[in-house]
Structure formats: C-alpha cells, structure tokens
Write an enzyme that holds these catalytic residues in place. Structure first.
Site, PDB file in Angstrom:
ATOM      1  N   ASN A 158       0.912  -1.084  -0.140  1.00  0.00           N
ATOM      2  CA  ASN A 158      -0.103   0.072  -0.339  1.00  0.00           C
ATOM      3  C   ASN A 158       0.808   1.285   0.120  1.00  0.00           C
ATOM      4  O   ASN A 158       1.803   1.508   0.660  1.00  0.00           O
ATOM      5  CB  ASN A 158      -1.010   0.034   1.484  1.00  0.00           C
ATOM      6  CG  ASN A 158      -1.642   1.174   1.324  1.00  0.00           C
ATOM      7  OD1 ASN A 158      -1.341   2.215   1.978  1.00  0.00           O
ATOM      8  ND2 ASN A 158      -3.148   1.032   0.999  1.00  0.00           N
TER       9      ASN A 158
ATOM     10  N   THR B 154     -13.016   0.133  10.152  1.00  0.00           N
ATOM     11  CA  THR B 154     -11.645  -0.106  10.019  1.00  0.00           C
ATOM     12  C   THR B 154     -10.672   0.918   9.669  1.00  0.00           C
ATOM     13  O   THR B 154      -9.664   1.368   9.598  1.00  0.00           O
ATOM     14  CB  THR B 154     -11.308  -1.295   9.008  1.00  0.00           C
ATOM     15  OG1 THR B 154     -12.220  -2.507   9.541  1.00  0.00           O
ATOM     16  CG2 THR B 154     -10.085  -1.833   8.865  1.00  0.00           C
ATOM     17  N   LYS B 155     -11.722   1.897   8.632  1.00  0.00           N
ATOM     18  CA  LYS B 155     -11.116   3.178   8.091  1.00  0.00           C
ATOM     19  C   LYS B 155     -12.068   4.115   8.052  1.00  0.00           C
ATOM     20  O   LYS B 155     -12.915   3.969   7.424  1.00  0.00           O
ATOM     21  CB  LYS B 155     -10.585   2.897   6.744  1.00  0.00           C
ATOM     22  CG  LYS B 155      -9.960   3.815   5.936  1.00  0.00           C
ATOM     23  CD  LYS B 155      -9.465   3.494   4.516  1.00  0.00           C
ATOM     24  CE  LYS B 155      -8.797   4.783   3.828  1.00  0.00           C
ATOM     25  NZ  LYS B 155      -8.698   4.576   2.333  1.00  0.00           N
TER      26      LYS B 155
ATOM     27  N   CYS C  21     -51.120  -5.818   0.348  1.00  0.00           N
ATOM     28  CA  CYS C  21     -50.289  -6.475   1.190  1.00  0.00           C
ATOM     29  C   CYS C  21     -50.558  -7.769   1.216  1.00  0.00           C
ATOM     30  O   CYS C  21     -49.558  -8.556   1.663  1.00  0.00           O
ATOM     31  CB  CYS C  21     -50.380  -5.772   2.583  1.00  0.00           C
ATOM     32  SG  CYS C  21     -50.212  -4.345   2.842  1.00  0.00           S
TER      33      CYS C  21
END
Ligand code: 3NM
Length: 558
Positions: free
Chosen positions: A73, A140-141, A467
């Site tokens: 990364n 996580t981010k 419905c």
C-alpha cells in the site's frame, strides 16, 4: 503473470491493535493464505521504512509459497526494495503514471477510486485494477472519502462497461469497505452493470476485506468461508433469471397454455407443502393476510420480532417485509429477519408500502435495500418508482398524469409500455423479480415480462389487499423457490382470478361484503385445482406476453 491474477478474495492487512490485536501479522497472513486468499496487500500507515521492508519481505516469502501476489500500500520504494509484485495507490498517494515509471510494466498497480472521474483517470494512467469503495461504512478506516454503496459501485462498473476505451472495459475491479460473510454473496450478486448491449454485464472481480479476515478468531476458517461463499451460487437464489427449471426451455414462458399449466401446478404445490408464510407487517392487515394465507393453503405466522427470524427461517418458508410502519425499531427487526432468511437461502418479499409518501419511508426503503436480497419486490406504481429511484434509476420524464398521493395507488402515471420498461430495467438492475400492481399489473425478472389484467376494482377499495398479495406471493415462493418469477405470477393469478370471481358473486354488494367472499374464492379456486375440477383454459388469464419491451427513453441508469 499480472494478467493472470485472481482477484476473488483480496486481503488488505491492518496492524493496528483494534484489528490485529496482539497477534503476529505474518502468521495471520499465512493462515489467510491457507484459507485461500488470492491477493495480499500489505497496508501499514505507521511503521518506519526499515520495519516495513522487513515485514514485507517476510510476507513476500509466505505469499510466494502460495503463488499469491503481494502488493504494498502506498509505498513504491518498499515494493522496489522487496521485489514484490506491485503496489496499491490511494488518491492521496503517488499517482499511477509516476509509479509506473518507477516500477515498470511488469508490476501490478492498483488504484483506489470512488467516482467515475477517478476511475477514468486511473484507467487512463494505466492502472491494472481498481479498488472501488467505500462500499459500506467501516470502523476499519474512518477517514474514507465517500460511502457509495452498491449503487455507486454499480455506476462505476457501468461506466467501465460502456466505455469506448478497451482498457476500461477490461480492467479488473474489487470492492472494499464493510464486506463480510453475511453480505458478500448479495453484494457480489448485485454488483452487475447490466446495459442494453448484448454483451454480458461487467461484474466485480473480487472483494477486498480487512476485518472480516484479520480480526477473525480463526483466520484460516474465516478466509476459507469467504472463499466458499464467493465461489458458490448465493444461497438466496435458487436460480438465475434465465432459469429453465419449470419452463422446460428458454421460450416456453411465451406460451400461455404452458403458463396456465405451470400456475395450476404451483397452486397444487402450495396446497401440498402448506409452506410457512412469515409476515412482518402492520397491524391493519395482519388478520386479513393470515386469512389469505390459510385460504390458499399456506401456514401464516405474523411475527414482527427479528429475534425469532433465525428459527423461523429454518422452517422452509418465506418472509414478507411490509414496510407499513417504518419506525427505527421495525427497521432493526426487518434487517435481522432479512439477514436470517438470506443466510438460510429462503425467499424474502419486499412490499415497500407507501415508500414514496414521506422522506422517512424513502430512507427506510434505502436501508432495507442495503440490508439484504429480495426475491420479489412488489408495489404499486409509485412504490416501484420509489424503489427504482433508490436503486439509482433516474426518471427523465414524468408520465402523463397525476400528482403524488398517499399510500393508495392513485391514478397511473405511466402507460403500459413505459411501466413495462421501468419494471424490466429495475428487475435487471436488482437481479430480482419486480411486480408493479395496478389495473394492469406488470411483472418481470429482467428477461421475461408479463402484463396481467385480471383482478377486480374492489381490491383497490379494501385495506391491505396489496399487502395480502405479498403474503400469497411468499407462500408460492416458499413452495416453488426454484423460479421466483413463475411463482410470483402464479400467486398473482390465483389472487386476481379469485377476486374476479368474488366480484361476480351475487353475495357481494360492495367492498365490505367482497372481503369474505374473496377469501372463499381463494379457497374454492385452490380446491378446484387440487381436485382437478377446474373448468377453465388459458384464456381465463388476462395475460399479455411482453416479448419486446422497448426502451421508452424515460429513464437513465446512474
Ligand atoms: N480502504 P473492512 S475501506 C483499507 O474505501 C480500506 O478505500 C477503503 O475494511 C476504501 O474490510 C478500507 O474491515 C477498510 O471493512 C476496509
């Protein structure tokens, strides 16, 4: 090598305490490799360069053993020092052109994109794959730029698919953000970019995950489970829209005689199996819906408690989510139940009651669509338009008449060819069956489309008849889940022909007396079919086969 990369299960590492805990990253990645991850991205935003290179080398040794590429990364220098297969670059990192100059053609370069414009630029600069996100909010981010959901990713895929640039059409893609074992099958199933072109739709090539693997107690098992889910057909779809399971062959659906026989067969199947119809519905219709279920031979349960759903989902039935009262509490219960039925591979019907009426209901609809997969979405014209809107279809022109009204169906906004086009496109986009009810109903699975003109005006004058049609559809789906389209059509025919018979009855003087006789007729039709004494041919069905649904030029896909 880089053309052969398998992006199916792409692991992004995380060395923070919250995700990795006290475990050792290299060991965790080794377990993930044993579980079957197909790409590893080493992502570490805090370590010093020396430590990064040391860990990356250790990871590279493990990855090489499994013939899995290792990408770094952000840090092109680390990738060069380690001699691994490439890098992954975010929007704030070195740009793809510069990285390519440093790394050369043989290395893999991936780019994070969250918009069509970013995708266009990354392709132009020669990225090998795109990491598209953020799909769902994730702890996580936290500093993700945009949560774009399934719709946002679909729009980028669609842009790539329809691009005149060959590189855009060919580029590999993974999605990222909040992917886990509960949603991975639905997300990948729905991430198709259908277009009118005859070519197969572009789909996502894989999913990128962090916490679903790195934070798992048993990393190898978590990875293996995700891999299995990615490599097997989703539990909630017994068939694709092109199924021939009941049809026999691809064109059999165009034969009304065949449809009639199939519908009767399915009515018998409901009678024989007596399937559970689990209704999460509003108080106003509970009683009526339960009576309809019993009349057609199903076994109703009216339970709005999400906590009960995992047990009920095991009973081979189907679930109806009626958006009736869209309170936060109801939504939480709905989400639990949808997850339980999706996981058990049992069908769910969505009835987005009044979805167009208030902004709270529009929000509720969006959150339900993100909560799971629906085998059938049914509603009146305005409700289906609200679903189309939530799905990312933009109406370019309004129809010929009418103002937005309450939850009742009101006058039609679009004529039949327009409605058929909307329904077919939405069905194709959501990969589901869509039924738009009205004086003439339109139903489609994106490939097969019928207009059905059976029914009776009294249905529109009694509370909850729409419905209860959802209830009938759920029973048919439960009894014949292998072809949700034909199951829904058969339910619709049973329901609407019974309504016609009731409307003809001398005992019926208006909507009030209509209800009990309608329930009688649902039952009588079932009995006549089961006893083999029904005297009618295919002409009893007012069905028009819409083999050619033309692009009416009234909508655009985002
Ligand atoms: N990139 P999890 S989201 C590393 O949107 C990363 O670009 C994202 O973590 C993006 O799988 C993300 O645990 C974290 O939800 C994904």
């Amino acid at each position: 090598m880089k053309d052969q990369v398998d992006y199916t299960l792409y692991l992004v590492t995380d060395s923070t305490e919250a995700i990795l805990g006290s475990r050792h990253l290299v060991e965790v990645v080794e377990q993930a490799l044993l579980g079957g991850v197909t790409v590893v991205q080493y992502r570490d935003k805090t370590s010093d360069t020396g430590a990064l290179i040391k860990t990356a080398k250790a990871l590279h040794e493990k990855c090489k053993k499994h013939n899995v590429p290792l990408l770094i990364n952000d840090r092109v220098d680390v990738a060069l020092a380690v001699g691994c297969e490439g890098v992954h670059l975010g929007q704030d990192d070195m740009n793809v052109t510069e990285a390519r100059r440093l790394l050369g053609d043989g290395n893999i370069i991936g780019a994070t994109v969250s918009s069509i414009e970013e995708a266009r630029i990354a392709v132009e600069r020669g990225a090998d794959y795109l990491g598209i996100g953020t799909l769902y909010a994730t702890s996580t981010k936290k500093n993700t730029k945009d949560i774009i959901g399934v719709n946002g990713i679909r729009s980028i895929l669609r842009y790539l698919h329809t691009s005149s640039d060959e590189a855009a059409r060919q580029i590999k893609t993974v999605c990222i953000g909040g992917v886990n074992a509960l949603n991975v099958q639905r997300v990948t199933y729905q991430l198709h970019a259908p277009s009118d072109a005859s070519s197969p739709p572009k789909s996502i090539d894989g999913v990128a995950v962090v916490s679903a693997i790195v934070a798992a107690k048993d990393v190898e098992q978590a990875a293996a489970n995700l891999k299995t889910l990615l490599c097997t057909p989703p539990t909630f779809t017994h068939s694709s829209p092109s199924t021939t399971a009941i049809n026999g062959d691809d064109d059999a659906w165009t034969s009304l005689a065949h449809l009639h026989t199939t519908a009767l067969t399915l009515t018998r199947a409901v009678h024989t199996h007596g399937p559970l119809s689990h209704n999460m519905t509003n108080l106003v219709v509970q009683n009526f819906a339960a009576s309809v279920a019993l009349a057609i031979g199903a076994s109703p349960i009216m339970s709005n408690a999400g906590a009960e759903a995992p047990d009920l989902a095991r009973l081979q039935g189907a679930l109806v989510i009626n958006m009736g009262t869209a309170t936060p509490d109801a939504l939480r219960n709905h989400a639990l139940a949808i997850a339980a039925y999706n996981a058990a591979g049992r069908p769910v019907v969505l009835d987005p009651v009044g979805a167009a009426a208030t902004s709270a209901r529009k929000d509720a609809l969006a959150s339900l669509l993100a909560a799971g997969y629906f085998a059938v979405i049914k509603g009146n014209e305005r409700e289906i338009l609200a679903v189309a809107h939530a799905s990312g279809l933009v109406m370019l022109k309004t129809g010929h008449a009418g103002q937005q009204r309450g939850v009742d169906s009101g006058h039609a906004l679009y004529d039949l060819p327009h409605r058929a086009h909307i329904v077919q496109r939405l069905a194709r986009r959501e990969r589901t069956v869509v039924l738009m009810t009205g004086a003439t109903d339109v139903i489609s699975d994106g490939r097969r489309t019928y207009a059905v003109a059976n029914g009776h005006a009294y249905l529109g004058m009694v509370t909850g008849s729409g419905c209860t049609l959802g209830t009938a559809i759920s029973a048919y789906l439960a009894a014949a889940p292998e072809d949700p389209f034909l199951a829904a059509v058969a339910a619709l025919l049973h329901f609407e022909i019974a309504a016609e018979e009731a409307g003809r009855s001398e005992a019926v003087r208006g909507p009030g007396t209509f209800v009990p006789v309608f329930i009688d007729e649902l039952y009588r039709r079932r009995k006549a079919i089961v006893d083999g004494v029904l005297e009618e041919g295919p002409e009893r069905m007012k069905v028009e086969v819409l083999t050619e649904v033309k692009d009416a030029g009234i909508l655009k896909e985002l």
